[in-house]
Design an enzyme around this catalytic site. Structure first.
Site, mmCIF file in Angstrom:
data_model
loop_
_atom_site.group_PDB
_atom_site.id
_atom_site.type_symbol
_atom_site.label_atom_id
_atom_site.label_comp_id
_atom_site.label_asym_id
_atom_site.label_seq_id
_atom_site.Cartn_x
_atom_site.Cartn_y
_atom_site.Cartn_z
ATOM 1 N N ASP A 291 -0.808 -6.976 7.873
ATOM 2 C CA ASP A 291 -2.265 -6.772 7.785
ATOM 3 C C ASP A 291 -2.785 -7.391 6.494
ATOM 4 O O ASP A 291 -2.300 -8.432 6.092
ATOM 5 C CB ASP A 291 -2.598 -5.279 7.903
ATOM 6 C CG ASP A 291 -1.916 -4.440 6.820
ATOM 7 O OD1 ASP A 291 -0.973 -4.940 6.164
ATOM 8 O OD2 ASP A 291 -2.318 -3.281 6.634
ATOM 9 N N GLY B 65 0.832 -1.191 0.000
ATOM 10 C CA GLY B 65 0.000 0.000 0.000
ATOM 11 C C GLY B 65 0.872 1.247 0.000
ATOM 12 O O GLY B 65 2.016 1.226 0.467
ATOM 13 N N GLU C 238 6.222 -5.140 7.640
ATOM 14 C CA GLU C 238 5.564 -4.103 8.433
ATOM 15 C C GLU C 238 6.196 -3.813 9.788
ATOM 16 O O GLU C 238 6.137 -2.677 10.274
ATOM 17 C CB GLU C 238 4.079 -4.461 8.630
ATOM 18 C CG GLU C 238 3.218 -4.305 7.395
ATOM 19 C CD GLU C 238 3.357 -5.436 6.409
ATOM 20 O OE1 GLU C 238 2.815 -5.334 5.291
ATOM 21 O OE2 GLU C 238 4.014 -6.452 6.748
ATOM 22 N N GLY D 240 0.641 -4.843 1.040
ATOM 23 C CA GLY D 240 -0.674 -4.823 0.409
ATOM 24 C C GLY D 240 -0.732 -5.567 -0.906
ATOM 25 O O GLY D 240 -1.811 -5.984 -1.344
#
Length: 440
Positions: free
Chosen positions: A180, A71, A172, A149
């Protein structure tokens, strides 16, 4: 067309090819990092294809040397600075909704019919009165970097094709975040405690390792030589050649029988068998981390991050292995808060379905965006992505300064009267194929 709509369309290119749709993530200078516009466009397309009876296959690829590097968290941070934490929460709400849609992708039930036209004169009529679930198959071509992502828009799909250029990671914890996009679901289902290792360290895996641990379903060399009778190109993209083979296969099948199963060009078995024709079984490198599963299981099966580190330190005394020393240093450089909430998240994910994992991760990411317990996410982005000094100042700075009660708070509802849990669409098990039901 407005500039925002034009941007969405430019960032996700669409090619229609018979029953297939080929989507290309098109931000090569940003390694195809997912912007808010890209996520909105992908949501729009996937929702439309789910309702379109003509679409049987959705293929996803990246332009340039990356499938998707994650992301666009730099943009998220800027949005939060400009509009508050809810701007970041809205980004992740859309992203997680897309992840869930892809994880549970299927067609609405249709009543099976019978053959007609010329075929009916030659083939015995087949009538199936009961309803049959129609699947729609996703194939991701992971030819390059696939991180963060990018894994959210590929790992939840049916087929994930790695190549010798693939580089997987969930980095992350080095950014003050946590794995996530449903990672607590797919990492927790890797062999042994390999998911804990990958999630806590951000370790990079190549295509062969992805195949070995199950993150990839197939391995196809990026420069394979196809049957030139099917294509005039020596080195075509896999997705183009796959479409050619699917068309020929389905034409042959439909001539032989008009049964629903034979006509269903979204049959995963058929698609998998065609990809299989170009697969190779890659050799793992001599120093691959996958050959250290015994050490990983002994260490990363420990109850806490502190105990994991202690176990690794005992191993390095016994073995004097450079890889173990490097793993210890990687963990010590990561955000202590991120390590603790990541381990808890993966462990909880072992007993949850994909929807519950995403809903819980949304709670967690909202707490991270609010910065109420720690500002490590903003500090990590500063040090790694903005100033790039690679020297984040974590606070709290030590694992022992983070109590279990603090970790608990990341898993609780956000105390804000306007905040709501992630609302995912209801998926009836009667409308889903078996491999999707298994995720719920």
């Amino acid at each position: 067309m407005s500039s925002s709509v034009s941007s969405q369309h430019d960032q996700v290119l669409v090619e229609e090819n018979s029953f297939a749709r080929i989507l290309t993530l098109n931000r090569p200078k940003q390694l195809n990092a997912l912007s808010s516009q890209m996520i909105s466009r992908l949501l729009e397309l996937f929702l439309a294809y789910e309702e379109d009876p003509n679409v049987k296959l959705v293929m996803l690829k990246g332009e340039g040397r990356a499938f998707c590097a994650g992301g666009d968290v730099v943009a998220v941070v800027h949005d939060i600075w400009a509009g508050g934490w809810r701007a970041g929460a809205n980004f992740f709400m859309k992203e997680f909704s897309l992840n869930y849609l892809m994880a549970t992708y299927s067609k609405p039930q249709e009543k099976d019919g019978s053959c007609n036209g010329e075929e009916e004169n030659n083939i015995k009529k087949v009538v199936i009165k009961k309803k049959k679930t129609k699947s729609i198959v996703e194939v991701s071509i992971l030819n390059g970097i696939v991180m963060g992502g990018g894994n959210g828009v590929s790992m939840h799909g049916r087929f994930r094709v790695a190549t010798e250029n693939s580089v997987f990671a969930m980095p992350e914890t080095a950014l003050g975040l946590f794995p996530d996009v449903g990672a607590s679901y797919f990492l927790s289902r890797l062999p042994g405690f390999f998911g804990e290792y990958v999630g806590l360290t951000g370790a990079r895996l190549d295509g062969a390792e992805m195949l070995a641990c199950g993150l990839a379903t197939h391995f196809v060399p990026s420069a394979f030589r196809p049957d030139l009778s099917l294509s005039g190109k020596v080195k075509p993209d896999l997705y183009l050649h796959l479409l050619k083979k699917l068309k020929l296969k389905m034409h042959s099948l439909m001539r032989q029988s008009c049964s629903v199963i034979s006509q269903d060009s979204s049959d995963p078995v058929i698609i998998s068998s065609i990809i299989d024709q170009y697969c190779e079984k890659p050799s793992l490198k001599e120093q691959t981390v996958y050959n250290r599963l015994d050490v990983i299981d002994r260490c990363f099966s420990q109850r806490t991050v502190e105990e994991i580190l202690s176990a690794l330190e005992r191993e390095v005394v016994d073995q004097r292995d450079g890889w173990i020393s490097a793993t210890i240093q990687t963990l010590k450089k990561a955000s202590p808060t991120s390590l603790k909430i990541s381990l808890r998240s993966i462990r909880v994910g072992r007993v949850q379905g994909v929807g519950a994992c995403l809903a819980r991760e949304y709670r967690m990411v909202c707490h991270v965006m609010r910065g109420e317990f720690s500002n490590d996410f903003f500090e990590g982005c500063r040090a790694i992505l903005l100033d790039k000094d690679k020297n984040p100042k974590w606070e709290p700075s030590k694992l022992e300064h983070i109590a279990d009660t603090t970790v608990d708070r990341y898993f609780s509802k956000v105390k804000d009267e306007d905040w709501e849990d992630l609302k995912l669409p209801t998926r009836s098990k009667f409308n889903l194929p078996p491999y999707v039901i298994a995720k719920l």
